[in-house]
Design a protein around this motif. Structure first.
Motif, mmCIF file in Angstrom:
data_model
loop_
_atom_site.group_PDB
_atom_site.id
_atom_site.type_symbol
_atom_site.label_atom_id
_atom_site.label_comp_id
_atom_site.label_asym_id
_atom_site.label_seq_id
_atom_site.Cartn_x
_atom_site.Cartn_y
_atom_site.Cartn_z
ATOM 1 N N ALA A 41 -14.411 -13.920 -21.887
ATOM 2 C CA ALA A 41 -13.411 -13.932 -23.193
ATOM 3 C C ALA A 41 -13.969 -12.466 -24.063
ATOM 4 O O ALA A 41 -13.105 -11.876 -24.852
ATOM 5 N N ASP A 42 -15.362 -12.343 -24.072
ATOM 6 C CA ASP A 42 -15.668 -11.162 -24.647
ATOM 7 C C ASP A 42 -14.976 -9.791 -24.053
ATOM 8 O O ASP A 42 -14.868 -8.836 -24.760
ATOM 9 N N LEU A 43 -15.127 -9.650 -22.649
ATOM 10 C CA LEU A 43 -14.573 -8.572 -21.972
ATOM 11 C C LEU A 43 -13.175 -8.491 -22.280
ATOM 12 O O LEU A 43 -12.751 -7.349 -22.614
ATOM 13 N N ALA A 44 -12.438 -9.534 -22.410
ATOM 14 C CA ALA A 44 -11.002 -9.701 -22.581
ATOM 15 C C ALA A 44 -10.844 -8.968 -24.063
ATOM 16 O O ALA A 44 -9.819 -8.236 -24.210
ATOM 17 N N ALA A 45 -11.721 -9.657 -25.151
ATOM 18 C CA ALA A 45 -11.244 -8.838 -26.288
ATOM 19 C C ALA A 45 -11.645 -7.464 -26.393
ATOM 20 O O ALA A 45 -10.816 -6.818 -27.180
ATOM 21 N N ALA A 46 -12.658 -6.912 -25.783
ATOM 22 C CA ALA A 46 -13.027 -5.588 -25.731
ATOM 23 C C ALA A 46 -11.861 -4.571 -25.035
ATOM 24 O O ALA A 46 -11.486 -3.680 -25.338
ATOM 25 N N ALA A 47 -11.242 -5.450 -23.814
ATOM 26 C CA ALA A 47 -10.205 -4.657 -23.207
ATOM 27 C C ALA A 47 -8.820 -4.659 -24.090
ATOM 28 O O ALA A 47 -8.154 -3.709 -24.155
ATOM 29 N N GLU A 48 -8.465 -5.656 -24.914
ATOM 30 C CA GLU A 48 -7.393 -5.637 -26.006
ATOM 31 C C GLU A 48 -7.637 -4.671 -27.000
ATOM 32 O O GLU A 48 -6.719 -3.805 -27.412
ATOM 33 N N SER A 49 -8.775 -4.346 -27.455
ATOM 34 C CA SER A 49 -9.175 -3.219 -28.326
ATOM 35 C C SER A 49 -8.853 -1.900 -27.743
ATOM 36 O O SER A 49 -8.275 -1.067 -28.307
ATOM 37 N N CYS A 50 -9.313 -1.681 -26.399
ATOM 38 C CA CYS A 50 -9.169 -0.560 -25.556
ATOM 39 C C CYS A 50 -7.524 -0.423 -25.661
ATOM 40 O O CYS A 50 -6.870 0.693 -25.428
ATOM 41 N N ALA A 51 -6.871 -1.350 -25.119
ATOM 42 C CA ALA A 51 -5.403 -1.171 -24.869
ATOM 43 C C ALA A 51 -4.748 -0.711 -26.367
ATOM 44 O O ALA A 51 -3.689 -0.004 -26.332
ATOM 45 N N ALA A 52 -5.015 -1.373 -27.455
ATOM 46 C CA ALA A 52 -4.719 -0.991 -28.739
ATOM 47 C C ALA A 52 -4.785 0.501 -28.936
ATOM 48 O O ALA A 52 -4.020 1.238 -29.499
ATOM 49 N N LEU A 53 -6.112 1.071 -28.632
ATOM 50 C CA LEU A 53 -6.479 2.319 -28.898
ATOM 51 C C LEU A 53 -5.737 3.463 -28.061
ATOM 52 O O LEU A 53 -5.350 4.313 -28.549
ATOM 53 N N ALA A 54 -5.416 2.799 -26.593
ATOM 54 C CA ALA A 54 -4.581 3.643 -25.829
ATOM 55 C C ALA A 54 -3.007 3.752 -26.490
ATOM 56 O O ALA A 54 -2.754 5.013 -26.279
ATOM 57 N N ARG A 55 -2.776 2.701 -26.870
ATOM 58 C CA ARG A 55 -1.289 2.791 -27.166
ATOM 59 C C ARG A 55 -1.244 3.601 -28.608
ATOM 60 O O ARG A 55 -0.481 4.658 -28.551
ATOM 61 N N ALA A 56 -1.996 3.664 -29.518
ATOM 62 C CA ALA A 56 -2.106 4.256 -30.725
ATOM 63 C C ALA A 56 -2.521 5.747 -30.774
ATOM 64 O O ALA A 56 -1.778 6.514 -31.508
ATOM 65 N N HIS A 57 -3.185 5.991 -29.659
ATOM 66 C CA HIS A 57 -3.667 7.507 -29.376
ATOM 67 C C HIS A 57 -3.105 8.048 -28.097
ATOM 68 O O HIS A 57 -3.972 8.823 -27.541
ATOM 69 N N ARG A 58 -2.155 7.546 -27.587
ATOM 70 C CA ARG A 58 -1.895 8.148 -26.464
ATOM 71 C C ARG A 58 -1.787 9.389 -26.169
ATOM 72 O O ARG A 58 -1.938 10.109 -25.094
ATOM 73 N N ASP A 59 -1.263 10.187 -27.193
ATOM 74 C CA ASP A 59 -1.030 11.641 -26.863
ATOM 75 C C ASP A 59 -2.074 12.393 -28.021
ATOM 76 O O ASP A 59 -1.749 13.836 -27.969
ATOM 77 N N ASP A 60 -2.777 12.016 -28.464
ATOM 78 C CA ASP A 60 -3.750 12.704 -29.439
ATOM 79 C C ASP A 60 -4.673 13.137 -28.671
ATOM 80 O O ASP A 60 -5.746 12.778 -27.846
ATOM 81 N N VAL A 61 -4.956 14.703 -28.681
ATOM 82 C CA VAL A 61 -5.656 15.425 -27.915
ATOM 83 C C VAL A 61 -7.176 15.376 -28.319
ATOM 84 O O VAL A 61 -7.431 15.374 -29.530
ATOM 85 N N VAL A 62 -7.948 15.402 -27.223
ATOM 86 C CA VAL A 62 -9.528 15.407 -27.778
ATOM 87 C C VAL A 62 -10.024 16.463 -26.455
ATOM 88 O O VAL A 62 -9.508 16.422 -25.421
ATOM 89 N N VAL A 63 -11.323 16.806 -26.531
ATOM 90 C CA VAL A 63 -11.993 17.607 -25.797
ATOM 91 C C VAL A 63 -12.355 16.720 -24.768
ATOM 92 O O VAL A 63 -13.208 15.779 -24.932
ATOM 93 N N GLY A 64 -12.215 17.040 -23.540
ATOM 94 C CA GLY A 64 -12.769 16.418 -22.297
ATOM 95 C C GLY A 64 -14.123 17.160 -22.200
ATOM 96 O O GLY A 64 -14.466 18.242 -22.378
ATOM 97 N N ARG A 65 -15.057 16.390 -21.604
ATOM 98 C CA ARG A 65 -16.384 16.455 -21.360
ATOM 99 C C ARG A 65 -16.968 16.258 -19.968
ATOM 100 O O ARG A 65 -17.029 15.231 -19.784
ATOM 101 N N THR A 66 -17.515 17.254 -19.470
ATOM 102 C CA THR A 66 -18.108 17.021 -17.956
ATOM 103 C C THR A 66 -19.598 17.415 -18.114
ATOM 104 O O THR A 66 -19.654 18.465 -18.500
ATOM 105 N N LEU A 67 -20.475 16.745 -17.393
ATOM 106 C CA LEU A 67 -21.978 17.015 -17.255
ATOM 107 C C LEU A 67 -22.223 17.366 -18.826
ATOM 108 O O LEU A 67 -23.137 18.610 -18.962
#
Length: 447
Positions: free
Chosen positions: A124-150
């Motif tokens: 139930a907690d993983l599902a709640a976290a996933a729903e928050s991630c889904a909402a963030l993904a929808r709201a910020h689909r095209d908002d650019v951010v710096v990618g970081r590797t290493l």
């Protein structure tokens, strides 16, 4: 876990699902179901099974203090619990207590019942976290951010893709846990697995017991073949790893120097969470930090359970015993991590303006790539890469921008190179859409 650190490390429904009281109730549930299964197989009178079921349903009738006091004497709590049940139902109906079973039958089955309930709370907690991630993904689909590797700035991505990646990990962890839980088997084999004490009805009792408890009926006992416990350990450890990865991203993005996200949350009494005892200005991402802390405990517990898989003959001397508190602790710590992550993401506030500023300031990576692409037709890919890297080094050493260095070159179309260096996030948006579509399928298919 109780005491000073329980608020951090025993958070969420999983902890309650494996409490001492829950353990007792699971053991009694198995004994009650076993009495009914034995009655269904004709081994004991139905009236006796009813009496055992009634006693198990009312723990106040049992001397559980004596069970606790004598659990260590027998090496496990089942023998004193059996005696308490027999005393509670009386001599006539005691024939339906612990029919044909050994202690391991009851303990293993109870452990898996506890695990199933704890995983349900954890899910139930993983599902709640996933729903928050889904909402963030929808709201910020095209908002650019710096990618970081290493841990270094790379090329641009989108915050939507970052959130969608978190989402895919959480959904994957949930699916793996669900698969393991759906295949959990009952344990019933008697003293050494021969079912000799079940008077020829052992496999029938096993099947009836499995049906009573909603577990799988295996062909043989799994006394020393500990795959069910190992499967749980692996899936729980993987879930902890996914949670920790999301949490550490939040912690890093919330650093003062980055400040691309912030946790907005309150404690149970409504006070602001995340303050410092020495620095009044601080607002620490406590939920994400706590999720990491809980998840960090999981690998060691998983290792203990996997190490306990090597067991002797028909019953292990010590390895089996080590599983009970270890799996209990693993369920608690992963459940706590999931609960904290759900809270962190629920109050997460991305700063898209700050993200855009960072992308603009970090544009030299894209510019170096564009310069290399422009030089490739004349120099070849390897040499072009080296020239672009040297230009970036020269810019750093001279204190100039890479754009200024590129502007002095006569071997490329400078305007075209600068235009090509505009943020390119490739197929980020399409991948966000695909992750959201998969998530919706999972949600729609949930029971």
């Amino acid at each position: 876990m109780t005491g000073l650190f329980a608020g951090t490390f025993a958070r969420g429904g999983a902890a309650a699902a494996v409490s001492d009281d829950a353990w007792f109730r699971a053991l009694l549930e198995v004994e009650a179901a076993l009495a009914r299964a034995a009655a269904a197989a004709g081994l004991v009178p139905a009236t006796a099974a009813d009496a055992v079921t009634a006693a198990c349903a009312d723990p106040s009738r049992l001397d559980l203090a004596a069970v606790v006091a004598h659990a260590a004497d027998a090496g496990n709590p089942v023998p004193p619990l059996v005696r308490a049940l027999q005393a509670a139902v009386g001599e006539r109906d005691a024939v339906a207590v612990h029919v044909g079973a050994t202690s391991q039958d009851v303990l293993d089955t109870a452990l898996l019942l506890l695990a199933r309930r704890a995983v349900a709370a954890l899910d139930a907690d993983l599902a709640a976290a996933a729903e928050s991630c889904a909402a963030l993904a929808r709201a910020h689909r095209d908002d650019v951010v710096v990618g970081r590797t290493l841990m270094q700035q790379a090329v641009p991505t989108t915050f939507g893709l970052k959130a969608a990646t978190w989402l895919a990990g959480l959904d994957g962890a949930r699916l793996r846990l669900a698969e393991v839980v759906a295949s959990l088997p009952v344990q019933y084999g008697g003293a050494v697995g021969t079912l000799a004490a079940s008077r020829g009805a052992g496999t029938a009792v096993r099947a009836a017991l499995a049906e009573e408890l909603g577990l799988v009926a295996p062909a043989v006992p799994w006394f020393t073949t500990r795959l069910p416990v190992a499967d749980l350990a692996g899936a729980l450890g993987a879930a902890a790893g996914v949670v920790a990865t999301v949490a550490v991203d939040v912690v890093l993005l919330a650093q003062s120097e980055v400040a691309e996200v912030a946790e907005i949350g309150e404690g149970p009494a409504g006070q602001a969470r995340g303050g410092s005892s020495a620095m009044p200005h601080k607002r620490n991402p406590v939920a994400a930090i706590s999720a990491r802390a809980c998840a960090r405990r999981a690998p060691g517990l998983v290792a203990t359970l996997l190490g306990a898989m090597e067991q002797e003959h028909e019953r292990a001397a010590g390895a089996w015993h080590s599983e009970w508190p270890t799996l209990t602790d693993l369920l608690v710590t992963v459940g706590s991590a999931a609960s904290w992550l759900a809270e962190s993401l629920r109050g997460l506030r991305p700063d898209v303006g700050r993200m855009a500023e960072a992308v603009s300031a970090a544009g030299e990576g894209s510019l170096a790539g564009a310069l290399a692409e422009a030089l490739t037709p004349s120099l070849g890919r390897g040499a072009a890469h080296d020239v672009a890297a040297e230009a970036a080094r020269h810019a750093r050493e001279t204190g100039r921008t890479l754009a200024e260095v590129v502007a002095t070159r006569t071997d490329v179309d400078v305007a075209a190179v600068l235009a090509a260096a505009a943020p390119d996030v490739g197929e980020a948006g399409a991948q966000v859409d695909a992750a959201l579509a998969e998530h919706e399928q999972l949600v729609e298919g949930a029971p």
